[in-house]
Design an enzyme around this catalytic site. Structure first.
Site, PDB file in Angstrom:
ATOM      1  N   LEU A  40       0.674  -1.127   0.120  1.00  0.00           N
ATOM      2  CA  LEU A  40       0.112   0.058   0.024  1.00  0.00           C
ATOM      3  C   LEU A  40       0.910   1.175  -0.089  1.00  0.00           C
ATOM      4  CD1 LEU A  40      -2.871  -1.185   2.691  1.00  0.00           C
ATOM      5  CD2 LEU A  40      -2.954  -0.733  -0.018  1.00  0.00           C
ATOM      6  N   GLY A  41       2.001   1.213   0.645  1.00  0.00           N
ATOM      7  CA  GLY A  41       2.683   2.081   0.907  1.00  0.00           C
ATOM      8  C   GLY A  41       3.896   2.256   1.644  1.00  0.00           C
TER       9      GLY A  41
ATOM     10  N   ARG B  20       6.858  -0.490   5.698  1.00  0.00           N
ATOM     11  CA  ARG B  20       5.893  -0.683   4.619  1.00  0.00           C
ATOM     12  C   ARG B  20       4.518  -1.188   5.135  1.00  0.00           C
ATOM     13  NH1 ARG B  20       8.479  -2.204  -0.374  1.00  0.00           N
ATOM     14  NH2 ARG B  20      10.496  -0.704  -0.388  1.00  0.00           N
TER      15      ARG B  20
ATOM     16  N   LYS C  56       1.498  -3.141   8.896  1.00  0.00           N
ATOM     17  CA  LYS C  56       2.482  -2.056   8.800  1.00  0.00           C
ATOM     18  C   LYS C  56       3.754  -2.908   9.435  1.00  0.00           C
ATOM     19  CE  LYS C  56       3.877   2.420  10.177  1.00  0.00           C
ATOM     20  NZ  LYS C  56       3.412   3.728  10.550  1.00  0.00           N
TER      21      LYS C  56
ATOM     22  N   ASP D 103       0.953  15.600  14.556  1.00  0.00           N
ATOM     23  CA  ASP D 103       1.272  15.474  12.811  1.00  0.00           C
ATOM     24  C   ASP D 103       0.046  15.544  12.318  1.00  0.00           C
ATOM     25  OD1 ASP D 103       3.114  15.398  10.963  1.00  0.00           O
ATOM     26  OD2 ASP D 103       3.308  13.088  11.157  1.00  0.00           O
TER      27      ASP D 103
HETATM   28  N1  LIG Z   1      -4.613   1.607   7.342  1.00  0.00           N
HETATM   29  C1  LIG Z   1      -4.247   1.992   6.195  1.00  0.00           C
HETATM   30  N2  LIG Z   1      -4.893   1.647   5.100  1.00  0.00           N
HETATM   31  C2  LIG Z   1      -4.702   1.998   3.786  1.00  0.00           C
HETATM   32  N3  LIG Z   1      -3.401   2.307   3.474  1.00  0.00           N
HETATM   33  C3  LIG Z   1      -2.595   2.723   4.402  1.00  0.00           C
HETATM   34  C4  LIG Z   1      -2.817   2.351   5.714  1.00  0.00           C
HETATM   35  N4  LIG Z   1      -1.991   2.914   6.490  1.00  0.00           N
HETATM   36  C5  LIG Z   1      -1.088   3.211   5.622  1.00  0.00           C
HETATM   37  N5  LIG Z   1      -1.444   3.212   4.298  1.00  0.00           N
HETATM   38  C6  LIG Z   1      -0.755   3.746   3.224  1.00  0.00           C
HETATM   39  O1  LIG Z   1       0.729   3.302   3.372  1.00  0.00           O
HETATM   40  C7  LIG Z   1       1.503   4.524   3.355  1.00  0.00           C
HETATM   41  C8  LIG Z   1       2.781   4.390   4.420  1.00  0.00           C
HETATM   42  O2  LIG Z   1       2.053   4.463   5.696  1.00  0.00           O
HETATM   43  P1  LIG Z   1       2.765   4.863   7.201  1.00  0.00           P
HETATM   44  O3  LIG Z   1       1.917   5.016   8.106  1.00  0.00           O
HETATM   45  O4  LIG Z   1       3.734   3.691   7.142  1.00  0.00           O
HETATM   46  O5  LIG Z   1       3.824   6.089   6.715  1.00  0.00           O
HETATM   47  P2  LIG Z   1       3.423   7.417   6.307  1.00  0.00           P
HETATM   48  O6  LIG Z   1       1.767   7.877   6.536  1.00  0.00           O
HETATM   49  O7  LIG Z   1       4.108   8.048   5.220  1.00  0.00           O
HETATM   50  O8  LIG Z   1       3.850   8.235   7.693  1.00  0.00           O
HETATM   51  P3  LIG Z   1       5.201   8.265   8.616  1.00  0.00           P
HETATM   52  O9  LIG Z   1       6.440   8.018   7.518  1.00  0.00           O
HETATM   53  O10 LIG Z   1       5.080   9.651   9.231  1.00  0.00           O
HETATM   54  O11 LIG Z   1       5.287   7.218   9.551  1.00  0.00           O
HETATM   55  C9  LIG Z   1       0.685   5.624   3.524  1.00  0.00           C
HETATM   56  O12 LIG Z   1       1.131   6.861   2.839  1.00  0.00           O
HETATM   57  C10 LIG Z   1      -0.592   5.081   2.931  1.00  0.00           C
HETATM   58  O13 LIG Z   1      -0.819   5.268   1.700  1.00  0.00           O
END
Ligand SMILES: Nc1ncnc2c1ncn2[C@@H]1O[C@H](COP(=O)(O)OP(=O)(O)OP(=O)(O)O)[C@@H](O)[C@H]1O
Length: 498
Positions: free
Chosen positions: A104-105, A111, A128, A223
């Site tokens: 997802l990201g 990740r 995560k 944040d």
């Molecule tokens: N619960 C979720 N459902 C769908 N997509 C998600 C979810 N959590 C995260 N993502 C996707 O994964 C990506 C990474 O999320 P993650 O929380 O690890 O990092 P972030 O949002 O970039 O924040 P940070 O880097 O500050 O921890 C996000 O940008 C989002 O697109």
């Protein structure tokens, strides 16, 4: 860019194969496929605090399932987990029970994957995965904070932590999946990057309720930004990313005020035993108002974290801040949703910070024919973007004061989770199964298995392999030097850190 290679070993007791070379980067991250490339990353202020990495030769698997008394234990997510754990020999959830469907990201810490439980496609989750060996000491403390905060939450606009798996040097958090992306991406789909004022009211109200809950738990979020507001399948919000939070003790208080109020229908000379007459001949009575204030208004931290455009002035000064920083950020958020840009944005990060520190008042571009709602929204933003936290709306009695602002008139707060999300471009809000109360229920989608998953499985896969072969699928967002995740990740740590 710091690059570190870590050799890991296969452990027989592990759920999955972890033999791989993990390439960890310090400040370079793959851009998230689910997120707009314009997304801003959170900042921190300290460098070169990399933790010396030692290869782990032992793997411990700890599974923590959130308490079974959770009020949502009948929902498909908990039912799926219950089924899996009932079938598990040790009654615990393991990584082998999950099938990863899609990447997802990627964030600063790890990740995120879309996944389901094997033999159950009724419920989707986001997993995560954080490789702790690749993180600096500071980031490890953020991981810990995120896990700690997630384990405390039980709120419709915040993620539920279904399981926390510690496997070898991986920390895996199983939370709700949000298929509708984030508010930042949604904003970019709107004409002029602006949402209609009624949609702003809806999203702002939900964020307000989520912040109120966090504050009542003693959590200062720090944040807030559209990128961290994910959209559930039913179109309601889910605040994410708790790694920059700080936790304080909550000291609930009773705010006691004696107010003089005009007595109904009275305009006569002289008083009686219940009221007194003021100089203008209006009969008044004294009313004692007591209010329960549960938010940690006195909590204080000195670490400067957040995202440039959303930083409160007191964060920049480094003299300590409390939950007022969230109300400032809330003002910036409402402004951005209305105007498509943030109020103090400069040509560079430095000039943005200078603008925040120097500007006295927020300015607005007022357009002709704007209605009352827009006027009220501007008034709300003005009252939130007050430099002195002591005079900022929300800093005395918390969310209660903000909820009373005319912008939110007409919102029935206890029923907000049942409201129909706004119909805006790019938001496909799926209706949940109807509930006796008539409210929407968050259901999970049943995404189809993606072909690359078979590839992953065929290749001997495992979590390690999945992390290593991030570029092997066209659906993957590959981690390369040219794909910096914004490149603006800094942690502003002011020495006197609390
Ligand atoms: N619960 C979720 N459902 C769908 N997509 C998600 C979810 N959590 C995260 N993502 C996707 O994964 C990506 C990474 O999320 P993650 O929380 O690890 O990092 P972030 O949002 O970039 O924040 P940070 O880097 O500050 O921890 C996000 O940008 C989002 O697109």
């Amino acid at each position: 860019m710091d690059v570190e290679e870590t050799q890991l070993h296969r452990c027989p007791s592990a759920d999955l194969d972890f033999s791989f070379n993990s390439t960890a980067t310090d400040r370079t991250f793959a851009s998230s496929s689910a997120r707009s490339s314009l997304a801003r990353s959170s900042l921190t202020l300290s460098f070169n605090d990399r933790l010396s990495t030692t290869s782990s030769t032992t793997t411990t698997t700890t599974t923590t399932i959130k308490n079974s008394l959770h009020h949502r234990k009948c929902d498909p997510h908990w039912s799926a987990i219950k089924t899996a754990t009932n079938l598990s020999t040790d009654g615990k959830l393991h990584l082998r029970h999950l099938k990863l469907l899609r990447h997802l990201g990627t964030g600063n810490l790890g990740r995120v994957f879309l996944c389901q439980l094997r033999d159950c496609s009724d419920a989707s989750f986001a997993l995560k995965v954080i490789d702790k060996d690749s993180l600096t000491k500071k980031k490890l403390s953020h991981v810990q904070m995120e896990g700690e905060i997630l384990s405390m939450l039980d709120h419709p606009f915040l993620p539920t932590l279904y399981a926390h798996l510690e496997v070898s040097h991986y920390s895996c958090l199983l939370i709700d999946y949000c298929p509708n992306g984030d508010l930042h991406s949604l904003l970019r789909k709107q004409p002029g990057n602006r949402l209609p004022v009624q949609a702003v009211k809806f999203f702002a109200a939900e964020v307000l309720v989520a912040l109120e809950y966090l504050h009542a738990l003693g959590v200062v979020y720090r944040d807030l930004k559209p990128e961290n507001i994910l959209l559930r399948e039913d179109g309601h919000i889910m605040l994410s990313d708790f790694d920059l939070c700080f936790k304080a003790d909550v000291v609930p208080t009773f705010d006691r005020r004696v107010q003089k109020k005009r007595m109904a229908g009275s305009m006569r000379k002289g008083g009686n035993c219940f009221g007194a007459v003021n100089r203008r001949g209006v009969e008044e009575e004294e009313v004692v108002e007591e209010e329960f204030v549960a938010e940690p208004t006195a909590a204080s931290s000195r670490s400067c974290v957040g995202t440039h455009e959303y930083l409160a002035p007191e964060l920049l000064s480094g003299n300590g801040h409390g939950n007022g920083v969230d109300w400032w950020a809330f003002g910036v958020l409402v402004y951005e949703l209305l105007y498509g840009t943030t109020p103090f944005k400069g040509g560079s990060k430095e000039s943005t910070l200078r603008n925040i520190a120097s500007s006295k008042h927020v300015t607005f571009h007022v357009m002709e024919g704007e209605g009352k709602a827009m006027e009220e929204a501007r008034d709300l933003v003005k009252k939130l973007l007050v430099k002195n936290p002591g005079q900022r709306l929300g800093c005395t009695k918390g969310a209660t004061d903000i909820k009373r602002h005319p912008f939110f008139d007409g919102i029935n707060w206890p029923l907000i989770r049942n409201y129909k999300p706004p119909e805006v471009r790019g938001l496909v809000a799926k209706k949940g199964r109807s509930h006796p109360s008539g409210r929407l229920q968050g259901g999970a989608s049943s995404p189809r298995r993606k072909s690359w998953w078979r590839l992953w499985k065929k290749g001997g896969g495992g979590l390690g392999s999945l992390l290593r072969n991030k570029g092997s699928s066209p659906r993957y967002c590959s981690l390369s030097n040219s794909q910096h995740y914004n490149g603006n990740y800094h942690h502003y740590t002011i020495r006197k850190s609390a």
